[in-house]
Motif scaffolding. Structure first.
Motif, mmCIF file in Angstrom:
data_model
loop_
_atom_site.group_PDB
_atom_site.id
_atom_site.type_symbol
_atom_site.label_atom_id
_atom_site.label_comp_id
_atom_site.label_asym_id
_atom_site.label_seq_id
_atom_site.Cartn_x
_atom_site.Cartn_y
_atom_site.Cartn_z
ATOM 1 N N HIS A 120 0.856 -1.188 0.000
ATOM 2 C CA HIS A 120 0.000 0.000 0.000
ATOM 3 C C HIS A 120 0.882 1.223 0.000
ATOM 4 O O HIS A 120 2.096 1.128 0.282
ATOM 5 C CB HIS A 120 -0.927 -0.012 1.226
ATOM 6 C CG HIS A 120 -0.195 -0.022 2.532
ATOM 7 N ND1 HIS A 120 0.275 1.123 3.149
ATOM 8 C CD2 HIS A 120 0.185 -1.049 3.346
ATOM 9 C CE1 HIS A 120 0.876 0.809 4.284
ATOM 10 N NE2 HIS A 120 0.851 -0.507 4.425
ATOM 11 N N LEU B 126 1.415 7.170 -12.570
ATOM 12 C CA LEU B 126 1.339 5.828 -13.156
ATOM 13 C C LEU B 126 0.249 5.687 -14.219
ATOM 14 O O LEU B 126 0.049 4.608 -14.767
ATOM 15 C CB LEU B 126 1.069 4.788 -12.069
ATOM 16 C CG LEU B 126 2.222 4.449 -11.144
ATOM 17 C CD1 LEU B 126 1.836 3.288 -10.255
ATOM 18 C CD2 LEU B 126 3.471 4.093 -11.940
ATOM 19 N N TYR C 245 3.012 -7.741 -7.971
ATOM 20 C CA TYR C 245 2.708 -6.818 -6.879
ATOM 21 C C TYR C 245 1.209 -6.539 -6.886
ATOM 22 O O TYR C 245 0.646 -6.149 -7.915
ATOM 23 C CB TYR C 245 3.492 -5.509 -7.041
ATOM 24 C CG TYR C 245 3.052 -4.473 -6.025
ATOM 25 C CD1 TYR C 245 3.412 -4.595 -4.689
ATOM 26 C CD2 TYR C 245 2.226 -3.414 -6.390
ATOM 27 C CE1 TYR C 245 2.977 -3.673 -3.748
ATOM 28 C CE2 TYR C 245 1.790 -2.482 -5.446
ATOM 29 C CZ TYR C 245 2.169 -2.627 -4.130
ATOM 30 O OH TYR C 245 1.736 -1.722 -3.191
ATOM 31 N N GLU D 267 -1.593 -4.146 -5.344
ATOM 32 C CA GLU D 267 -1.867 -2.915 -4.594
ATOM 33 C C GLU D 267 -3.239 -3.078 -3.918
ATOM 34 O O GLU D 267 -4.253 -3.271 -4.590
ATOM 35 C CB GLU D 267 -1.874 -1.718 -5.557
ATOM 36 C CG GLU D 267 -2.374 -0.424 -4.965
ATOM 37 C CD GLU D 267 -1.595 0.031 -3.727
ATOM 38 O OE1 GLU D 267 -0.356 -0.003 -3.738
ATOM 39 O OE2 GLU D 267 -2.258 0.416 -2.740
ATOM 40 N N GLY E 186 3.858 -3.987 5.105
ATOM 41 C CA GLY E 186 3.493 -2.811 5.899
ATOM 42 C C GLY E 186 2.306 -3.080 6.819
ATOM 43 O O GLY E 186 2.329 -4.000 7.635
ATOM 44 N N TYR F 221 7.154 1.351 8.174
ATOM 45 C CA TYR F 221 6.566 1.704 6.871
ATOM 46 C C TYR F 221 5.122 2.099 7.132
ATOM 47 O O TYR F 221 4.354 1.251 7.520
ATOM 48 C CB TYR F 221 6.630 0.540 5.888
ATOM 49 C CG TYR F 221 6.041 0.934 4.534
ATOM 50 C CD1 TYR F 221 6.807 1.622 3.598
ATOM 51 C CD2 TYR F 221 4.709 0.650 4.219
ATOM 52 C CE1 TYR F 221 6.260 2.010 2.380
ATOM 53 C CE2 TYR F 221 4.161 1.033 3.012
ATOM 54 C CZ TYR F 221 4.943 1.712 2.091
ATOM 55 O OH TYR F 221 4.409 2.102 0.886
ATOM 56 N N ILE G 100 7.923 -0.837 -9.308
ATOM 57 C CA ILE G 100 7.337 -0.461 -8.021
ATOM 58 C C ILE G 100 8.303 0.190 -7.038
ATOM 59 O O ILE G 100 7.915 1.051 -6.274
ATOM 60 C CB ILE G 100 6.651 -1.657 -7.332
ATOM 61 C CG1 ILE G 100 7.550 -2.878 -7.373
ATOM 62 C CG2 ILE G 100 5.301 -1.940 -7.953
ATOM 63 C CD1 ILE G 100 7.021 -4.053 -6.573
ATOM 64 N N PHE H 85 11.877 -3.955 0.232
ATOM 65 C CA PHE H 85 11.534 -4.221 1.625
ATOM 66 C C PHE H 85 11.868 -5.682 1.958
ATOM 67 O O PHE H 85 11.627 -6.580 1.145
ATOM 68 C CB PHE H 85 10.053 -3.966 1.852
ATOM 69 C CG PHE H 85 9.696 -2.533 1.610
ATOM 70 C CD1 PHE H 85 9.934 -1.569 2.570
ATOM 71 C CD2 PHE H 85 9.152 -2.133 0.403
ATOM 72 C CE1 PHE H 85 9.643 -0.236 2.337
ATOM 73 C CE2 PHE H 85 8.854 -0.805 0.159
ATOM 74 C CZ PHE H 85 9.096 0.154 1.126
ATOM 75 N N CYS I 73 10.398 -7.659 3.904
ATOM 76 C CA CYS I 73 9.236 -8.572 3.967
ATOM 77 C C CYS I 73 8.955 -9.139 2.579
ATOM 78 O O CYS I 73 8.625 -10.314 2.412
ATOM 79 C CB CYS I 73 8.010 -7.866 4.523
ATOM 80 S SG CYS I 73 7.440 -6.484 3.540
HETATM 81 C C1 OCD Z 1 7.025 -3.119 4.049
HETATM 82 O O1 OCD Z 1 6.468 -3.355 5.056
HETATM 83 C C2 OCD Z 1 6.466 -2.270 3.044
HETATM 84 C C3 OCD Z 1 5.720 -2.962 1.993
HETATM 85 C C4 OCD Z 1 4.957 -2.028 1.152
HETATM 86 C C5 OCD Z 1 5.485 -1.920 -0.228
HETATM 87 C C6 OCD Z 1 4.777 -0.933 -1.052
HETATM 88 C C7 OCD Z 1 5.325 -0.831 -2.392
HETATM 89 C C8 OCD Z 1 4.552 0.176 -3.192
HETATM 90 C C9 OCD Z 1 4.746 0.001 -4.610
HETATM 91 C C10 OCD Z 1 4.017 0.944 -5.511
HETATM 92 C C11 OCD Z 1 2.579 0.786 -5.655
HETATM 93 C C12 OCD Z 1 1.959 1.369 -6.853
HETATM 94 C C13 OCD Z 1 0.532 1.664 -6.579
HETATM 95 C C14 OCD Z 1 -0.237 2.251 -7.691
HETATM 96 C C15 OCD Z 1 -1.601 2.645 -7.250
HETATM 97 C C16 OCD Z 1 -2.441 3.114 -8.359
HETATM 98 C C17 OCD Z 1 -3.889 2.866 -8.149
HETATM 99 C C18 OCD Z 1 -4.331 1.500 -8.416
#
Ligand code: OCD
Ligand code: NDP
Length: 340
Positions: A7, A21, A59, A61, A100, A247, A278, A292, A294
Motif C-alpha cells: 500500500h 502511473l 505486486y 496494490e 506494511g 513503513y 514499483i 523491503f 518482507c
Molecule cells: C514493508 O512493510 C512495506 C511494503 C509495502 C510496499 C509498497 C510498495 C509500493 C509500490 C508501488 C505501488 C503502486 C501503486 C499504484 C496505485 C495506483 C492505483 C491502483
C-alpha cells in the motif's frame, strides 16, 4: 509464483503516484474513493538468484491507506486486506508477503476468522508477514551500523520503540541472546504487553520515549505508526545509531544533528537487477535492486520451495528462524542496507 501485497504511505502519496502511473481516475480522489477502490495487480516481474534460479512474481496494490486507521474507517481497512489476499490467491500466487500495515490490520482485527471472501476460501498457508526476514535484516543493520560507529554492542544501551510488536520483540530476542547488549529499553504504549515481554526476556527496562531516547546509543524504530514523529537531535547521545524500520517511516523529518546516523531499516539490496517499476515509487536509492525485507521473504520462500506461512501470528519469531531465513537471504544474493 510469489507476490507482495502493499500500500502507499498516505492519501497525498497515493494521489501523486496514481497521476504518475497513468490512473487519472484515482488522482484527484479523496479517502472515500480509496475506501471503495478494488485491489489491483500493478506489476509483474522476474527475479534471478545468484544461484541462477529464476522465479516470477506480482505486486498487488490493496488500495489501503494509513488514514483509514487514523480516521476510523476500519471496515474499509479490513475489506482492503481481505480483498487483496483473495486477489493474490485468484491470480495464482503461491506465497505472498503482507507488506506494511497489511499484516498489522490482519492481526489487529483478527482476520483469520474471515477466511471466506465471496467465492474464495483463503488459504493462509499462502501468506507470510515477512517479519522474520525483516527482523533479521534490522538486527544485521544494527550490528553493522554499531561496528561502523565504534559502538560495542555488549556495552551499548539499545532502545526499541515498538518493542512488544512482532518485529520489535524478535529484535529484542536477537540482541539479548546473540550480543547480551548492556541495556534494553522497551518502549510501547500497552503496559501489560511490555511486562509480558520483560518477563519473557528476563530483562529490559520499560520506559517512555522521552526518558529512553537520551540514554540510547542505538534506537530501533519498529512502531506501527500511521504517521512519523519528530525528534530533536540535540537530546540524543553522540554518536547515536537510529535504524528506522517503519513503513511509513517512523521518523517524519530527518533528525539533523552531528553524530546522529540514520539507517533505512528493513531494506535489502539484491546482487542482480530486477525489471520492476514499483520500487521507484517508494523512493529506493537503487530501485532495480533494493526492496523491503518482507517482500524479499516471499522471494526467498519461493526460491527455497518453502511454500508455507513462514512468519505468522504475533510474537512467535525465534532466533533460529531468523538465522534460517538469514542463511537463505545470503545464499540467494541479498544484503541488508548498511552504508551510513
Ligand atoms: C514493508 O512493510 C512495506 C511494503 C509495502 C510496499 C509498497 C510498495 C509500493 C509500490 C508501488 C505501488 C503502486 C501503486 C499504484 C496505485 C495506483 C492505483 C491502483
Ligand atoms: P506490530 O503491530 O506487531 O507492533 C507494533 C508495535 O508498535 C507494538 O509494540 C505497539 O505497541 C507499538 N506502537 C504502536 N504505536 C505506537 C506509538 N505511538 N508509540 C509507541 N509504540 C507504538 O507491528 P510489526 O512489528 O508487524 O511492524 C512494525 C513496523 O514495521 C510497521 O511500521 C510496519 O509497517 C513495518 N514493517 C516493515 C517491513 C519492511 O520490510 N521494512 C516489513 C513489515 C513491517 P502498543 O500498541 O502497545 O503501543
Amino acid at each position: 509464483m510469489f507476490g507482495l501485497i502493499g500500500h502507499l504511505t498516505s492519501l497525498e502519496h497515493a494521489q501523486a503516484v496514481a497521476e504518475d502511473l497513468g490512473y487519472p481516475e484515482y488522482a484527484n480522489q479523496g479517502l472515500d474513493f480509496w475506501c471503495s477502490a478494488p485491489p489491483q495487480v500493478v506489476d509483474n516481474f522476474q527475479v534471478k538468484s545468484v544461484t541462477g534460479q529464476v522465479i516470477e512474481g506480482k505486486y498487488v496494490e490493496s488500495c489501503f491507506l494509513p488514514e483509514m486507521l487514523t480516521q476510523r474507517r476500519i471496515k474499509a481497512a479490513i475489506r482492503k486486506i481481505l480483498n487483496a489476499m483473495a486477489l493474490a490467491q485468484k491470480v495464482g500466487l503461491d506465497i505472498t508477503a503482507l507488506g506494511g500495515f497489511s499484516s498489522i490490520v490482519f492481526e489487529e482485527f483478527n482476520l483469520k476468522q474471515n477466511n471466506q471472501v465471496r467465492n474464495v476460501e483463503l488459504d493462509f498457508q499462502r501468506f507470510t508477514t515477512g517479519n522474520t526476514h525483516t527482523a533479521y535484516v534490522i538486527c544485521r543493520q544494527v550490528e553493522s551500523g554499531a561496528k561502523q560507529l565504534g559502538i560495542d554492542l555488549s556495552q551499548a544501551t539499545v532502545a526499541v520503540c515498538g518493542a512488544t510488536g512482532d518485529i520489535g520483540s524478535a529484535v529484542c530476542r536477537w540482541l539479548d541472546s546473540k550480543h547480551q547488549v548492556k541495556e534494553l529499553l522497551l518502549i510501547a504504549r500497552n503496559r501489560q504487553r511490555l511486562e509480558n515481554l520483560q518477563e519473557e526476556l528476563g530483562r529490559g527496562k520499560i520506559m517512555d520515549l522521552e526518558t529512553a531516547l537520551p540514554q540510547a546509543d542505538i534506537i530501533v524504530w519498529v512502531a506501527s505508526m500511521p504517521k512519523g514523529v519528530e525528534i530533536a537531535g540535540e537530546m540524543l547521545k553522540k554518536p547515536c545509531l537510529i535504524v528506522d524500520g517503519g513503513y511509513p517511516k517512523n521518523l517524519d523529518t530527518r533528525v539533523k544533528a552531528d553524530g546522529v546516523h540514520i539507517l533505512k531499516g528493513g531494506i535489502v539490496e539484491h546482487s542482480l537487477d530486477i525489471t520492476w517499476e514499483i520500487m521507484k515509487i517508494v523512493e529506493m536509492d537503487i530501485p532495480s535492486r533494493q526492496m523491503f525485507a518482507c517482500f524479499a521473504e516471499a522471494i526467498l520462500l519461493e526460491f527455497e520451495g518453502w511454500r508455507t506461512n513462514f512468519s505468522w501470528g504475533r510474537n512467535q519469531i525465534s532466533v533460529n528462524k531468523m538465522e534460517a531465513i538469514g542463511e537463505a537471504s545470503v545464499k540467494h544474493g541479498f544484503c541488508p542496507l548498511v552504508a551510513l
